[in-house]
Design an enzyme around this catalytic site. Structure first.
Site, short mmCIF file in Angstrom:
data_model
loop_
_atom_site.label_atom_id
_atom_site.label_comp_id
_atom_site.label_asym_id
_atom_site.label_seq_id
_atom_site.Cartn_x
_atom_site.Cartn_y
_atom_site.Cartn_z
CB SER A 182 -0.89 0.01 1.24
OG SER A 182 -1.54 1.25 1.40
CE1 TYR A 217 -4.20 -2.09 4.98
CE2 TYR A 217 -3.17 0.03 4.55
CZ TYR A 217 -3.74 -1.14 4.09
OH TYR A 217 -3.85 -1.36 2.74
#
Length: 260
Positions: free
Chosen positions: A142, A156
């Site tokens: 990501s 995350y």
């Protein structure tokens, strides 16, 4: 003739969203693809929608279960006789909160879902690839794996940073055996998952879901969110012959969001 004719890929969490986009991109280049997911119903729906019954398969299971993840690799080899491409796409997080309020459960779930699942799948796939003398590992990271400028998602962010480190470690250990390892770092994409979890995350940070999406678009040089097709195109590059000289790379498909 496709660039991936005769190749076999395993795409975790491949029935929808980014995983589905990657699976379809690999199929379009001639690969056979095994998709995984927790829902047999969604798996059956994806197979029916794709329609390439001779080159697709679905295996159910939870990416947070070590034995089930290893079973996916064995199942792919059993179905198609080999495994050339592993796409570690499974992963996510929940329990969004600032660090001082973040629960152990949310932290552990993010690392199990993102980092452990990729480790288990890669560990199982590597002996197959070593025997073949070639292989491609593609981790779906990501833009947050390069940055740390969003509140309430430290678990995350941290897990995606760890995934990037694991990507480089695998590249270093197996590069001379014909195996590459790379990570794609997408920007924000409005997948089914974002539609499901985006509103709750937005609420945690005090904005509406539309404001949350607009904030991501504003950060991108292209002024919009990315698409699953753009990520799929990068996966095809890394999985094919043209990607043979690319390894240990953290490749952005983020519309210019990350500064590096």
């Amino acid at each position: 003739m496709g660039t991936l004719d005769g190749k076999v890929a395993l795409v975790t969490a491949g029935t929808r969203g980014i995983g589905r986009g990657i699976a379809e991109a690999l199929l379009a280049q001639g690969a056979s693809v095994v998709m995984t997911g927790r829902s047999p119903e969604k798996g059956a729906k994806a197979l029916a929608e794709i329609g390439l019954t001779d080159r697709t398969a679905f295996l159910a299971g939870d990416a947070r279960d070590k034995d089930e993840v290893a079973g996916w690799v064995a199942g792919a080899v059993e179905r198609f006789g080999r495994l050339d491409i592993l796409v570690n796409n499974a992963g996510g997080s929940d329990g969004f909160a600032l660090v001082h309020e973040l629960s152990d459960e949310a932290w552990d779930n993010a690392f199990t879902f993102i980092v452990d699942s990729a480790f288990w799948a890669t560990r199982a796939a590597l002996p197959v690839m070593l025997e073949q003398g070639s292989g491609r590992v593609v981790n779906i990271s990501s833009v947050e794996g390069k940055m740390g400028n969003k509140a309430a998602v430290s678990h995350y962010i941290s897990a995606k940073h760890a995934m990037n480190g694991f990507t480089k470690a695998v590249a270093f250990e197996y590069g001379q055996q014909g195996i590459t390892s790379n990570a794609i770092c997408p920007g924000a994409i409005e997948t089914d998952l974002m539609v499901e979890v985006g509103p709750s995350f937005a609420a945690e940070t005090g904005v509406t879901y539309e404001e949350y999406k607009a904030d991501y678009a504003k950060d991108a040089a292209i002024g919009r969110l990315n698409t699953v097709e753009e990520v799929g195109a990068m996966a095809v590059l890394l999985a094919g012959p043209a990607g043979g000289g690319i390894t240990g790379a953290l490749l952005n498909v983020d519309g210019g969001t990350s500064p590096f």
